[in-house]
Design an enzyme around this catalytic site. Sequence first.
Site, mmCIF file in Angstrom:
data_model
loop_
_atom_site.group_PDB
_atom_site.id
_atom_site.type_symbol
_atom_site.label_atom_id
_atom_site.label_comp_id
_atom_site.label_asym_id
_atom_site.label_seq_id
_atom_site.Cartn_x
_atom_site.Cartn_y
_atom_site.Cartn_z
ATOM 1 N N GLU A 278 -70.038 33.003 -75.251
ATOM 2 C CA GLU A 278 -71.131 33.726 -75.904
ATOM 3 C C GLU A 278 -70.674 34.417 -77.191
ATOM 4 O OE1 GLU A 278 -74.048 34.705 -72.173
ATOM 5 O OE2 GLU A 278 -72.505 36.207 -72.621
ATOM 6 N N ASP A 351 -75.803 32.337 -63.781
ATOM 7 C CA ASP A 351 -75.644 33.709 -64.284
ATOM 8 C C ASP A 351 -76.353 34.702 -63.374
ATOM 9 O OD1 ASP A 351 -75.043 35.915 -65.782
ATOM 10 O OD2 ASP A 351 -76.389 35.458 -67.441
ATOM 11 N N GLU A 379 -79.880 43.013 -63.138
ATOM 12 C CA GLU A 379 -80.365 42.406 -64.375
ATOM 13 C C GLU A 379 -81.493 41.413 -64.114
ATOM 14 O OE1 GLU A 379 -78.684 39.577 -68.030
ATOM 15 O OE2 GLU A 379 -77.296 40.399 -66.544
#
Length: 670
Positions: A278, A351, A379
């Site tokens: 990333e 993820d 999240e």
Amino acid sequence: MKTFRTLILAAATLCCLSVSADDGHDLWFRLMQSPYWGLSQSDYNALKVTSMRQAIDDEVNGILKHMPEYMGKDIATIRTNLSKDANTGEEGFIISNDKRTITISASTEKGLLYGVFAVSRLELAGKLPKPGKSIVDKPMCQYRILNHWDNLNGTIERGFAGRSIFFGKPIDDTIIREYARANASVGINGTVLNNVNSSPQILSDENIKLAAHVADILRPYGIKVYLSVNFASPKAFGGLPTADPLDPAVRQWWKAKAKELYKVIPDFGGFLVKANSEGQPGPGDFGRTHAEGANMMAEALEPFGGIVMWRAFVYAPDSPDRANQAYDEFMPLDGQFHDNVIVQIKNGPIDFQPREPVSPLFLGMKNTKMMPEFQITQEYTGESIHTCFLASMWREFYDDIHMVDPSIQYPAIAGVANIGDSRTWCGSDMSQVNWYAFGRMAWNPDIQPAQIADEWLRQTFTINPKFLKPMTKVLLQSREAVVSYMMPIGLHHIFAGNHHYGPEPWYAPRGVRSDWTPPYYHKADAEGLGFDRMATGSNNIAQYPEPLRTYYANSDKYLVYFHHAPWSRVWPLLCKKYDEGVRQAEQFATTWHSMKAYVDAETFDRQALRFDRQAKDAWWWRDACTQYFQQFSKMPMPKKSPAPRYQLADLMKYRLPIDNYTAAPIDQLP
């Protein structure tokens, strides 16, 4: 024990360390003993815990001082026995009951500290050893570490409970001490202070001094400090022309930096590194492998006993299948990492989704130390608003691993923390359970979610069975409910692009890399739904050994994760699961509203708002996803499915007013 329980219920109403007794700040200590009951806030702030022996004595004295009725009737005293003959390892302990004396024995002070906390936990569960009996306990995992994604400016990436307790403002020693005690009570023995997306400035003199100060407060509670470091630090911060791990000057720079760190933090734990992922720099920028980069840092730390936790979360833009990449990139390096390197792998290959298969790396690499990385912060599971008991997810991870080999254990485990400067620490009372659960499962991965839920509810709220039974049921059902109303039957990564809180299966703006958009994953079309990861597609299924391969290929839980399945099979199951999730979320709210008699008014109101919001959000997810996918299936809703509350056109226009560093507003509804 009835009189003891009456006493602790009364004591739980006292004002102790919090601004008020019911603001959620006392975590799972609300019904446990505390050596600080009766102290004024100013006296507590002035308290200094400078040694582990003091921390042990404080906890023991708290029991003796504040529970005289219990101690006088059933137990005369609590004794700690430090003995090398205890044979309990560095952190284990023995609790024995002999003639009204509870004895905690251990070969180290750290073991004694964990044993003292266990005494209170066991008593509230009614599981202290009977007279003449003993309990032996020791951790199954050596490194039990929280990963804080805290930035130097005080923001927290994927943080839903305020700002950092470490950065962005002067350190509050009281908060850090409370944090240390909470971690020690569940066996957590390490903390990474800063974000894996690390700034090179973390290694500045100022931030090393800050880390040393935090380490001094944590040390009496058996907790080591670690830092996330930026791989390019020698160039970005150290003035070198390169960060090539094979360059002698770069290697020497890291050795000098390690020596500097251990000079001020003698028990410094080591580095956590996110590299070539990333946009983060890494050894790949110089044509080197992950092993070469990790080993260079490991050599710098090795003389001091430090470790490198090297994250395996890597994926290239717009690849055919993101799920394949970590395995493909790391498997050729198996056996090449130094002994003090541990490859840190997210529990699943995508993820931290509400449900995804285990990462195949855990079953593929045979000659490399590995550690699971779990996400405590929610999240993708409703932030600090939704109740989602993640112990059930983590239990599923271990069960799947042990389906292949029941003997597999890991030397370390990491959890991405959900802690901020909110008075509740985690943004809500119910979110605290996942911090607690992580510690308990890090200590003993074999512990069952039902035991964790019961322990936490007893310590946090009440021992009244009229509360415990229904709320334990809520916790144990909550993760499956979240999967059902968010991403059932193997759906994944269909959340809103900018905040991940709500549904946006349609999100695919121009200029955004395809593997950051839901259509890349769900692949809905006129024929069906799902990502073909079988031999006819990306063949991700081949990365799994048997019997897990067959299980994943045939389980409805992972139907559209591994198959592009026809609508005739998918549609009825998809609608059924969304409807089940909505009903469960509504039932959670109903259950909580029936608990009003068993918790204080402030806690009840605070959490009622969240359960009500969770039920509404379940409808938001259900209506958005079923109506969106119905455009492809062209099939009617099942007869028993209720009519939608929201229309797709309206939901596609809705924008939740939050950003990456603030939680979803509790009063904002779609």
